[in-house]
Design a protein around this motif. Structure first.
Motif, PDB file in Angstrom:
ATOM      1  N   PHE A 121      23.755 -32.680   0.899  1.00 51.17           N
ATOM      2  CA  PHE A 121      22.912 -33.046   2.031  1.00 51.17           C
ATOM      3  C   PHE A 121      21.460 -33.092   1.567  1.00 51.17           C
ATOM      4  N   THR A 122      20.788 -34.225   1.813  1.00 47.51           N
ATOM      5  CA  THR A 122      19.372 -34.327   1.490  1.00 47.51           C
ATOM      6  C   THR A 122      18.550 -33.624   2.566  1.00 47.51           C
ATOM      7  N   GLU A 123      17.257 -33.523   2.359  1.00 48.16           N
ATOM      8  CA  GLU A 123      16.376 -32.799   3.273  1.00 48.16           C
ATOM      9  C   GLU A 123      16.497 -33.324   4.705  1.00 48.16           C
ATOM     10  N   GLY A 124      16.673 -32.377   5.627  1.00 46.71           N
ATOM     11  CA  GLY A 124      16.816 -32.741   7.024  1.00 46.71           C
ATOM     12  C   GLY A 124      18.148 -33.375   7.355  1.00 46.71           C
ATOM     13  N   ASN A 125      19.105 -33.312   6.429  1.00 46.78           N
ATOM     14  CA  ASN A 125      20.435 -33.912   6.628  1.00 46.78           C
ATOM     15  C   ASN A 125      20.383 -35.415   6.864  1.00 46.78           C
ATOM     16  N   ARG A 126      19.352 -36.063   6.297  1.00 46.94           N
ATOM     17  CA  ARG A 126      19.242 -37.507   6.513  1.00 46.94           C
ATOM     18  C   ARG A 126      20.391 -38.258   5.852  1.00 46.94           C
ATOM     19  N   TRP A 127      20.804 -37.794   4.676  1.00 50.32           N
ATOM     20  CA  TRP A 127      21.913 -38.417   3.968  1.00 50.32           C
ATOM     21  C   TRP A 127      22.910 -37.336   3.539  1.00 50.32           C
ATOM     22  N   ASN A 128      24.179 -37.721   3.501  1.00 48.01           N
ATOM     23  CA  ASN A 128      25.237 -36.836   3.028  1.00 48.01           C
ATOM     24  C   ASN A 128      26.102 -37.624   2.036  1.00 48.01           C
ATOM     25  N   THR A 245      28.533 -29.949  13.129  1.00 44.81           N
ATOM     26  CA  THR A 245      27.608 -28.922  13.611  1.00 44.81           C
ATOM     27  C   THR A 245      27.839 -27.587  12.912  1.00 44.81           C
ATOM     28  N   ARG A 246      28.593 -27.574  11.814  1.00 47.00           N
ATOM     29  CA  ARG A 246      28.847 -26.328  11.090  1.00 47.00           C
ATOM     30  C   ARG A 246      27.534 -25.725  10.583  1.00 47.00           C
ATOM     31  N   ASP A 247      27.432 -24.404  10.659  1.00 44.97           N
ATOM     32  CA  ASP A 247      26.214 -23.752  10.192  1.00 44.97           C
ATOM     33  C   ASP A 247      26.166 -23.650   8.678  1.00 44.97           C
ATOM     34  N   GLN A 248      27.317 -23.823   8.001  1.00 39.51           N
ATOM     35  CA  GLN A 248      27.377 -23.708   6.549  1.00 39.51           C
ATOM     36  C   GLN A 248      28.687 -24.305   6.078  1.00 39.51           C
ATOM     37  N   LEU A 249      28.757 -24.760   4.809  1.00 41.68           N
ATOM     38  CA  LEU A 249      29.955 -25.432   4.319  1.00 41.68           C
ATOM     39  C   LEU A 249      30.948 -24.481   3.671  1.00 41.68           C
ATOM     40  N   ASN A 250      30.484 -23.511   2.880  1.00 41.20           N
ATOM     41  CA  ASN A 250      31.406 -22.641   2.153  1.00 41.20           C
ATOM     42  C   ASN A 250      32.229 -21.760   3.082  1.00 41.20           C
ATOM     43  N   PRO A 252      31.841 -21.272   7.165  1.00 39.49           N
ATOM     44  CA  PRO A 252      31.148 -21.397   8.456  1.00 39.49           C
ATOM     45  C   PRO A 252      31.470 -20.229   9.387  1.00 39.49           C
ATOM     46  N   TYR A 253      30.469 -19.818  10.154  1.00 39.04           N
ATOM     47  CA  TYR A 253      30.661 -18.827  11.203  1.00 39.04           C
ATOM     48  C   TYR A 253      30.906 -19.491  12.558  1.00 39.04           C
ATOM     49  N   HIS A 254      30.410 -20.714  12.707  1.00 35.44           N
ATOM     50  CA  HIS A 254      30.600 -21.435  13.961  1.00 35.44           C
ATOM     51  C   HIS A 254      30.355 -22.923  13.724  1.00 35.44           C
ATOM     52  N   GLY A 255      30.816 -23.749  14.648  1.00 31.07           N
ATOM     53  CA  GLY A 255      30.548 -25.175  14.560  1.00 31.07           C
ATOM     54  C   GLY A 255      31.802 -26.029  14.582  1.00 31.07           C
ATOM     55  N   THR A 256      31.569 -27.333  14.597  1.00 28.64           N
ATOM     56  CA  THR A 256      32.638 -28.328  14.672  1.00 28.64           C
ATOM     57  C   THR A 256      32.430 -29.381  13.593  1.00 28.64           C
ATOM     58  N   TYR A 257      33.530 -29.832  13.006  1.00 28.83           N
ATOM     59  CA  TYR A 257      33.493 -30.931  12.052  1.00 28.83           C
ATOM     60  C   TYR A 257      34.587 -31.915  12.419  1.00 28.83           C
ATOM     61  N   ALA A 258      34.221 -33.184  12.559  1.00 29.84           N
ATOM     62  CA  ALA A 258      35.196 -34.234  12.866  1.00 29.84           C
ATOM     63  C   ALA A 258      34.849 -35.473  12.059  1.00 29.84           C
ATOM     64  N   PHE A 282      39.690 -32.801  11.513  1.00 32.60           N
ATOM     65  CA  PHE A 282      38.978 -32.028  12.536  1.00 32.60           C
ATOM     66  C   PHE A 282      39.027 -30.547  12.160  1.00 32.60           C
ATOM     67  N   ARG A 283      37.871 -29.874  12.276  1.00 34.63           N
ATOM     68  CA  ARG A 283      37.787 -28.440  12.025  1.00 34.63           C
ATOM     69  C   ARG A 283      36.942 -27.797  13.117  1.00 34.63           C
ATOM     70  N   GLU A 284      37.377 -26.633  13.558  1.00 32.81           N
ATOM     71  CA  GLU A 284      36.648 -25.906  14.594  1.00 32.81           C
ATOM     72  C   GLU A 284      36.567 -24.438  14.188  1.00 32.81           C
ATOM     73  N   TYR A 285      35.359 -23.853  14.327  1.00 32.82           N
ATOM     74  CA  TYR A 285      35.112 -22.463  13.960  1.00 32.82           C
ATOM     75  C   TYR A 285      34.564 -21.733  15.180  1.00 32.82           C
ATOM     76  N   ILE A 286      35.315 -20.730  15.648  1.00 29.91           N
ATOM     77  CA  ILE A 286      34.966 -20.009  16.875  1.00 29.91           C
ATOM     78  C   ILE A 286      34.589 -18.569  16.519  1.00 29.91           C
ATOM     79  N   PRO A 287      33.325 -18.173  16.735  1.00 33.00           N
ATOM     80  CA  PRO A 287      32.932 -16.785  16.459  1.00 33.00           C
ATOM     81  C   PRO A 287      33.543 -15.847  17.492  1.00 33.00           C
ATOM     82  N   LEU A 288      34.035 -14.698  17.026  1.00 28.85           N
ATOM     83  CA  LEU A 288      34.699 -13.746  17.917  1.00 28.85           C
ATOM     84  C   LEU A 288      33.887 -12.480  18.136  1.00 28.85           C
TER      85      LEU A 288
END
Length: 423
Positions: A121-128, A245-250, A252-258, A282-288
């Motif tokens: 991901f480049t600065e500001g997530n402009r490109w992936n 919307t994942r907070d991290q790739l390795n 994630p604690y929360h977020g959605t990826y589709a 599709f991936r979903e991460y739900i903090p408990l």
């Protein structure tokens, strides 16, 4: 390079001792203050060897490695190394962590593989930018096409033709070159549109069980579909849309990826046949827990569907066909496959030691693929389940050393090792 490794009993004692030592270290250095500061491998190394260096500062980048050691009767002993790296190319508040993985291994039976994968991901997530490059000499263990097959392989029928072989597995050796690259542009917050190409070339294909009196699933499928039985290519263009919307790739604690995409193989760029495939994930991460974000319930779906045309046998989607070959814990890579394939998994992740050094997971998954004549899809599901331990390698990038044990059907089970979570 993250791969599945089946480990013989005599190695389990070695891993058990390692696990016991790591657990002991984790408990000895557990933190009791309210901040619950995490401890990783580097911290433990400093304490064990009384390093005079100051406490580690959060770095923008890090590199971790894990030996790739295993054994399989068909490939022999395997030795190699996997490297993973992480770096922020911009402000952490607005830029996702970029990761890369480089791995190579060689076996006692002459199998060699080198692979590089990245998600940048480049600065500001402009490109992936996402990529997977590989050159290898491979032996794969083939079990035929589809799911829900309970009969022995001497009764296996492909396109109405019996394989007439008393083996339960069909080893296939081949040379493989892959170049896969996609570029995504952010068009709205968390929304990306991407395009790219995938070049997959296989040559010197040898069916180990094929002779003048016996045929194999690979030979039968390739002949029926009009592919050369010794070499073929699957070269195509990619077009994708992504929401992330994942907070991290390795980890994630929360977020959605589709991600939803179309792959179009074309003969004019060297593909052996034209084909159109629908790719979905599709991936979903739900903090408990608000107090400890390491308690996470995670869900993963991955699907690949043939809409038209033909794809070569070794290109059929199946177990472990995801980018990092982590799907289907409980089975070997390629155990199930089909012209269309769907996979789903759920996992609960939780901390074990107070300092965050040791964690655990429990998981379950299912997969379904089309059978001989593109039938049986979603009718038969192959389940697997297991549990594992996590050891925090680097707290700044949430890099874990993962050791899982999983059990599937037909007596399939084994240990699965890797860096970072399965998804």
């Amino acid at each position: 390079m993250n791969r599945h490794y089946h480990i013989p009993v005599y190695r389990l004692l070695q891993y058990s001792l390692c696990v016991a030592m790591l657990l002991l270290c984790g408990s000895c250095y557990a933190q009791t203050d309210s901040t619950r500061s995490e401890t990783d491998v580097v911290d433990i190394y400093r304490k064990l060897f009384r390093s005079r260096s100051h406490a580690a500062k959060p770095n923008k980048s890090t590199i971790a490695f894990l030996p790739a050691v295993g054994y399989n009767p068909s490939i022999g002993f395997q030795m190699g190394v996997n490297f993973t790296g992480g770096m922020y190319l911009g402000d952490k508040k607005t830029t996702n962590l970029s990761i890369g993985a480089l791995g190579g291994y060689i076996t006692t039976k002459g199998i060699v593989s080198f692979q590089f994968r990245h998600n940048v991901f480049t600065e500001g997530n402009r490109w992936n930018f996402q990529g997977n490059w590989q050159i290898a000499k491979i032996v794969t263990l083939d079990y035929g096409v589809g799911t829900g097959i309970d009969q022995p392989h001497d009764a296996l029928i492909i396109y109405g033709i019996p394989t007439n072989y008393d083996s339960t597995v069909f080893p296939i050796q081949y040379r493989y070159i892959r170049f896969f690259e996609k570029a995504y542009k952010e068009v709205a917050p968390h929304f990306f549109i991407g395009a790219g190409a995938s070049i997959d070339m296989r040559s010197n294909i040898k069916d180990k069980n094929l002779d003048s009196t016996h045929i194999t699933p690979h030979y039968t499928y390739s002949t029926y579909e009009g592919f050369n039985t010794t070499h073929y290519n699957a070269n195509g263009f990619l077009l994708n849309v992504q929401y992330n919307t994942r907070d991290q790739l390795n980890r994630p604690y929360h977020g959605t990826y589709a991600d939803l995409g179309i792959r179009v193989n074309e003969t004019f760029i060297g593909s052996s046949a034209n084909a159109i495939q629908l790719l979905s994930e599709f991936r979903e991460y739900i903090p408990l827990s608000h107090r400890n974000p390491s308690h996470v319930l995670a869900f993963w779906y991955w699907g690949n569907f043939l809409l038209s045309g033909k794809i070569p046998y070794l290109e059929l989607p199946g177990t472990g066909s995801d980018m990092f070959n982590r799907s289907g814990r409980g089975y070997t890579i390629g155990r199930f496959k089909g012209k269309s394939f769907a996979y789903a998994e759920s996992e609960y992740r939780f901390p074990i030691s107070q300092n965050g050094f040791v964690g655990g997971v429990v998981f379950a998954n299912v997969q379904s693929g089309t059978n001989n004549l593109n039938s049986g899809f979603l009718e038969y599901w192959e389940p697997a389940a297991g549990a594992g331990l996590r050891f925090l390698f680097n707290k700044n990038t949430r890099t874990n050393i993962c050791i899982d044990y999983a059990v599937g059907r037909f007596g399939s089970n084994g240990f699965f090792l890797g860096l970072n979570e399965a998804f």
